[in-house]
Design an enzyme around this catalytic site. Structure first.
Site, short mmCIF file in Angstrom:
data_model
loop_
_atom_site.label_atom_id
_atom_site.label_comp_id
_atom_site.label_asym_id
_atom_site.label_seq_id
_atom_site.Cartn_x
_atom_site.Cartn_y
_atom_site.Cartn_z
N ARG A 90 -5.04 -7.37 13.78
CA ARG A 90 -3.76 -7.14 13.11
C ARG A 90 -2.66 -7.98 13.75
NH1 ARG A 90 -0.71 -3.53 10.10
NH2 ARG A 90 1.33 -2.94 10.94
N ASP A 150 7.47 3.83 -3.02
CA ASP A 150 6.98 5.15 -2.63
C ASP A 150 7.86 6.24 -3.22
OD1 ASP A 150 5.08 4.19 -0.15
OD2 ASP A 150 6.98 3.11 -0.17
N ARG A 153 7.17 6.60 -6.90
CA ARG A 153 5.94 7.37 -7.08
C ARG A 153 6.18 8.86 -6.83
NH1 ARG A 153 2.62 2.97 -3.46
NH2 ARG A 153 1.86 1.64 -5.16
N HIS A 177 7.10 2.02 5.14
CA HIS A 177 6.33 1.84 3.91
C HIS A 177 4.87 1.74 4.35
CE1 HIS A 177 4.87 0.53 0.07
NE2 HIS A 177 4.52 -0.66 0.53
#
Length: 315
Positions: A90, A150, A153, A177
């Site tokens: 990552r 978000d 939603r 997020h």
């Protein structure tokens, strides 16, 4: 104030960039769209495809260009980034994206220093902070889309649960997020009536049902990706909405990714807090009073994001 005469740039014509361009085009939010991509022919193809819809939509010019063509753009949307390679860590991925943003920041500071930048590349909170550190423009003119999707939603799910139009639901997802996002139940309302521990439209507040609803919101992106391979349509609508708010100087309150500047005891990291958004970008924070548990969630989000920033090669 109309936004139709303004130019908007989009850097990156992948799935998200094209969805944003389509939403901006179809709603005639700007008079001109300038598309950039590392593959110029792809940007040209997307511009040509949209232009063929002018007789159905109206006179909106769409063209491919390079950084010099962004001069005069009021808003520039950044969706460009690199994907993770097999076996890549990552941190390595973040550093490669930071290198991409380093080039973008230098070019935008040179050619469009007055533009408001809307960052949509994931991980959006980290890369918004990276862009703020790389660009010479004031931090308030660099905002991430954050938890706008978000929150959309969340409101849609609550509207369905209570049987009302989602536009009558006022509730936020704040923080990252991502997996540590925080549902703010303490200020959630339908038509001004608080949801928390009250009966609304004949339905009492059920903590178990609300937690299950939130978990569906939290995993929505993964659920969509498992079916179609990516998400793009709704975030394209989010970007178009945010761009309109900026161009029209609406002073709307939206949950975007910014530096909290000490709110909730947090700073030097970007995450989502309701903000006043206008022509200058982020024009003020509107931090609601939240519960202790929600505050702990915000602190956890900030810690996760700060840990990801540590070790990155940015400047």
């Amino acid at each position: 104030m109309t936004s139709f005469s303004h130019a908007v740039g989009i850097i990156g014509t992948g799935n998200v960039g094209v969805a944003a361009a389509y939403a901006l085009f179809q709603r005639q939010i700007a008079g001109e769209l300038v598309l950039l991509d590392k593959d110029p022919r792809r940007a040209e193809g997307e511009a040509m495809d949209l232009m063929h819809g002018q007789s159905l939509v109206g006179r909106v010019t769409v063209r491919a260009g390079d950084y010099a063509d962004l001069k005069g753009c009021r808003v520039i949307v950044v969706t460009a980034g690199v994907n993770q390679k097999p076996g890549e860590s990552r941190l390595d991925l973040l550093n490669r994206n930071a290198a991409v943003f380093r080039e973008i920041a230098a070019q935008l500071d040179r050619h469009a220093p007055e533009a408001v930048l809307v960052i949509a590349t994931n991980p959006v909170d980290i890369l918004t902070r990276v862009m703020q550190r790389l660009s010479a423009r004031p931090a308030e003119r660099i905002i991430g889309t954050g938890t706008m999707l978000d929150t959309s939603r969340f409101r849609a799910a609550l509207g369905d649960y209570y049987g009302v139009n989602p536009r009558s639901v006022h509730a936020y997802i704040m923080g990252e997020h991502g997996d540590s996002e925080v549902p703010i139940w303490s200020t959630a309302k339908v038509g001004g009536l608080s949801l928390y521990r009250q009966t609304v439209h004949g339905r009492p507040f059920d903590e178990g049902a609300m937690e299950a609803l939130f978990q569906r919101v939290r995993t929505a992106a993964a659920d969509i990706i498992s079916r179609k391979g990516y998400t793009n349509t709704a975030i394209g609508l989010v970007i178009a909405y945010l761009v309109r708010v900026i161009l029209e100087d609406q002073k709307s309150v939206l949950p975007v990714s910014v530096d909290p500047e000490g709110e909730y005891g947090l700073r030097e990291v970007c995450l989502s807090i309701p903000c006043i958004i206008g022509a200058s970008g982020m024009e003020g924070l509107v931090a609601p009073v939240i519960s202790d548990a929600e505050h702990q969630g915000m602190v956890r989000s900030a810690r996760i994001l700060r840990d990801s920033l540590e070790g990155m090669v940015i400047g």
